[in-house]
Scaffold this motif. Sequence first.
Motif, PDB file in Angstrom:
ATOM      1  N   CYS A 146       0.842  -1.209   0.000  1.00  0.00           N
ATOM      2  CA  CYS A 146       0.000   0.000   0.000  1.00  0.00           C
ATOM      3  C   CYS A 146       0.869   1.249   0.000  1.00  0.00           C
ATOM      4  O   CYS A 146       0.601   2.205  -0.743  1.00  0.00           O
ATOM      5  CB  CYS A 146      -0.920   0.006   1.216  1.00  0.00           C
ATOM      6  N   ALA A 147       1.909   1.249   0.829  1.00  0.00           N
ATOM      7  CA  ALA A 147       2.808   2.401   0.880  1.00  0.00           C
ATOM      8  C   ALA A 147       3.496   2.621  -0.463  1.00  0.00           C
ATOM      9  O   ALA A 147       3.630   3.756  -0.939  1.00  0.00           O
ATOM     10  CB  ALA A 147       3.850   2.196   1.979  1.00  0.00           C
ATOM     11  N   ALA A 148       3.920   1.512  -1.102  1.00  0.00           N
ATOM     12  CA  ALA A 148       4.593   1.620  -2.399  1.00  0.00           C
ATOM     13  C   ALA A 148       3.659   2.149  -3.485  1.00  0.00           C
ATOM     14  O   ALA A 148       4.106   2.792  -4.442  1.00  0.00           O
ATOM     15  CB  ALA A 148       5.152   0.255  -2.802  1.00  0.00           C
ATOM     16  N   VAL A 149       2.368   1.902  -3.352  1.00  0.00           N
ATOM     17  CA  VAL A 149       1.388   2.404  -4.316  1.00  0.00           C
ATOM     18  C   VAL A 149       1.028   3.854  -4.024  1.00  0.00           C
ATOM     19  O   VAL A 149       0.926   4.692  -4.935  1.00  0.00           O
ATOM     20  CB  VAL A 149       0.115   1.528  -4.304  1.00  0.00           C
ATOM     21  N   LEU A 150       0.851   4.192  -2.752  1.00  0.00           N
ATOM     22  CA  LEU A 150       0.294   5.499  -2.407  1.00  0.00           C
ATOM     23  C   LEU A 150       1.245   6.656  -2.674  1.00  0.00           C
ATOM     24  O   LEU A 150       0.799   7.730  -3.113  1.00  0.00           O
ATOM     25  CB  LEU A 150      -0.135   5.515  -0.943  1.00  0.00           C
ATOM     26  N   GLU A 151       2.527   6.477  -2.442  1.00  0.00           N
ATOM     27  CA  GLU A 151       3.423   7.621  -2.626  1.00  0.00           C
ATOM     28  C   GLU A 151       3.423   8.121  -4.074  1.00  0.00           C
ATOM     29  O   GLU A 151       3.179   9.315  -4.319  1.00  0.00           O
ATOM     30  CB  GLU A 151       4.833   7.275  -2.150  1.00  0.00           C
ATOM     31  N   PRO A 152       3.650   7.259  -5.070  1.00  0.00           N
ATOM     32  CA  PRO A 152       3.573   7.774  -6.454  1.00  0.00           C
ATOM     33  C   PRO A 152       2.160   8.196  -6.861  1.00  0.00           C
ATOM     34  O   PRO A 152       1.991   9.126  -7.650  1.00  0.00           O
ATOM     35  CB  PRO A 152       4.072   6.598  -7.301  1.00  0.00           C
ATOM     36  N   SER A 166      -6.793   0.153   8.789  1.00  0.00           N
ATOM     37  CA  SER A 166      -5.715  -0.804   8.995  1.00  0.00           C
ATOM     38  C   SER A 166      -5.512  -1.016  10.490  1.00  0.00           C
ATOM     39  O   SER A 166      -5.839  -0.149  11.302  1.00  0.00           O
ATOM     40  CB  SER A 166      -4.413  -0.282   8.372  1.00  0.00           C
ATOM     41  N   ARG A 167      -4.963  -2.170  10.844  1.00  0.00           N
ATOM     42  CA  ARG A 167      -4.623  -2.415  12.236  1.00  0.00           C
ATOM     43  C   ARG A 167      -3.241  -1.869  12.573  1.00  0.00           C
ATOM     44  O   ARG A 167      -2.824  -1.913  13.724  1.00  0.00           O
ATOM     45  CB  ARG A 167      -4.723  -3.910  12.538  1.00  0.00           C
ATOM     46  N   GLU A 168      -2.536  -1.358  11.568  1.00  0.00           N
ATOM     47  CA  GLU A 168      -1.265  -0.678  11.813  1.00  0.00           C
ATOM     48  C   GLU A 168      -1.081   0.432  10.784  1.00  0.00           C
ATOM     49  O   GLU A 168      -1.693   0.410   9.717  1.00  0.00           O
ATOM     50  CB  GLU A 168      -0.093  -1.657  11.761  1.00  0.00           C
ATOM     51  N   PRO A 169      -0.231   1.430  11.080  1.00  0.00           N
ATOM     52  CA  PRO A 169      -0.028   2.542  10.150  1.00  0.00           C
ATOM     53  C   PRO A 169       0.602   2.078   8.841  1.00  0.00           C
ATOM     54  O   PRO A 169       1.322   1.077   8.786  1.00  0.00           O
ATOM     55  CB  PRO A 169       0.933   3.467  10.913  1.00  0.00           C
ATOM     56  N   LEU A 170       0.346   2.859   7.769  1.00  0.00           N
ATOM     57  CA  LEU A 170       0.970   2.579   6.477  1.00  0.00           C
ATOM     58  C   LEU A 170       2.380   3.148   6.401  1.00  0.00           C
ATOM     59  O   LEU A 170       3.195   2.684   5.629  1.00  0.00           O
ATOM     60  CB  LEU A 170       0.125   3.169   5.343  1.00  0.00           C
ATOM     61  N   ARG A 171       2.637   4.190   7.184  1.00  0.00           N
ATOM     62  CA  ARG A 171       3.951   4.839   7.231  1.00  0.00           C
ATOM     63  C   ARG A 171       4.344   5.391   5.869  1.00  0.00           C
ATOM     64  O   ARG A 171       5.366   5.050   5.290  1.00  0.00           O
ATOM     65  CB  ARG A 171       5.011   3.872   7.766  1.00  0.00           C
ATOM     66  N   VAL A 172       3.486   6.266   5.357  1.00  0.00           N
ATOM     67  CA  VAL A 172       3.777   6.991   4.120  1.00  0.00           C
ATOM     68  C   VAL A 172       3.855   8.478   4.443  1.00  0.00           C
ATOM     69  O   VAL A 172       3.266   8.942   5.430  1.00  0.00           O
ATOM     70  CB  VAL A 172       2.689   6.735   3.057  1.00  0.00           C
ATOM     71  N   PRO A 173       4.586   9.255   3.640  1.00  0.00           N
ATOM     72  CA  PRO A 173       4.681  10.696   3.895  1.00  0.00           C
ATOM     73  C   PRO A 173       3.300  11.347   3.888  1.00  0.00           C
ATOM     74  O   PRO A 173       2.464  11.059   3.033  1.00  0.00           O
ATOM     75  CB  PRO A 173       5.535  11.196   2.716  1.00  0.00           C
ATOM     76  N   GLY A 174       3.076  12.204   4.864  1.00  0.00           N
ATOM     77  CA  GLY A 174       1.818  12.934   4.937  1.00  0.00           C
ATOM     78  C   GLY A 174       0.682  12.189   5.603  1.00  0.00           C
ATOM     79  O   GLY A 174      -0.421  12.732   5.733  1.00  0.00           O
ATOM     80  N   GLU A 175       0.923  10.954   6.035  1.00  0.00           N
ATOM     81  CA  GLU A 175      -0.145  10.165   6.656  1.00  0.00           C
ATOM     82  C   GLU A 175      -0.547  10.758   8.003  1.00  0.00           C
ATOM     83  O   GLU A 175       0.299  11.109   8.827  1.00  0.00           O
ATOM     84  CB  GLU A 175       0.321   8.724   6.860  1.00  0.00           C
ATOM     85  N   VAL A 176      -1.839  10.867   8.224  1.00  0.00           N
ATOM     86  CA  VAL A 176      -2.392  11.278   9.517  1.00  0.00           C
ATOM     87  C   VAL A 176      -3.123  10.073  10.098  1.00  0.00           C
ATOM     88  O   VAL A 176      -3.963   9.465   9.433  1.00  0.00           O
ATOM     89  CB  VAL A 176      -3.353  12.472   9.368  1.00  0.00           C
TER      90      VAL A 176
END
Length: 350
Positions: A146-152, A166-176
């Motif tokens: 998910c992180a690899a898809v969301l950033e681009p 999600s049961r854990e954060p995605l850890r992508v830039p800008g995530e709240v």
Amino acid sequence: MAESVGTCANCGAATATSRRKHARYCSNACRQRAYRQRVNEPVTALDSFIGRGDELSCLTTLQDTRVLTLIGPAGVGKTRLAKEFAGDAAWVELAPVDRGVARACVTALGIGEVADEPPLSTLVHALADKQLLLVLDNCEHVVAECAAVLEPLLLGCPEVRVIATSREPLRVPGEVLFAVRPLPLNYAVELFTDRARSNQLGLRLDNSEVLAALCARLDRLPLAIELAARLVTVLPVPELLARLDDRLELLNRGNRTAAERHQSLRAAIEWSYDHLSADEQHVFRCLSQFPGGFGLDIAVAACGLPADRVLALLSALVTKSLLTPAGGGRFEQLESVRLYGREKVAELSP
């Protein structure tokens, strides 16, 4: 464990099920076919939405966030809250997706795949000038993808916003991150009362102390409460309360149309446990023997691992919504989660 035979929800073929596994489909192919049939259906709810008004108000203040992730433990109601908040947003159900998040998005949005072009490129090109709210539901088992898809996607599509559950954060830039908590006790009781009376018309529920005790023992989790409410046709509420030590056996009558992990309380927790590393599973099981919570020193003694390693694993379990900081350097497990851990200990004991 004796196996029984069920029926595939997609093709009607026989499926092997057991006491702990809840197979809805006979194969991954049928699971994927059923998913493709559902992705374009409107996301609606047929029952009342109870006790999340404050959360909806808070989420409204975050509606311009590019990536808003609703996080919380199994059965806390992340998906339902996202449905109420996101309305008619584009919806991508990721629970049945082992890999291929970009392709799942392309399929859900009805975007035609382009020969010799990666699905992610197709997705970004299709949405580059679109204004869209995209919901990615149940991301925990594919968080890295998910992180690899969301950033681009977000860089290439400035008018696209994403809500993830999600049961854990995605850890992508800008995530709240927005933590979805168990219901306040009064709303937990209201939810149980509403669902119980739907299952048995005319049911009298006039013992407020028993109802409050029942919902508290169920960790105020909406999934556990709704599963318990289905049992009022066979068990009086006081007897149901008395049997909650055996809740993983009792609470197994979810909606037939619900996802596999929501068919029972055990299946919901098992979904999280199965996606832990071997060391995380070991620590999870060791900690299940402490009903009143514990500190780092007790965790180190119970797990038999170096203190720095135990601390890292405790942090991972907190991140994955299987452990809760209780203040003062102490940690707690929800009672339902702890009972599942004790069950796994018993299974693995010689």
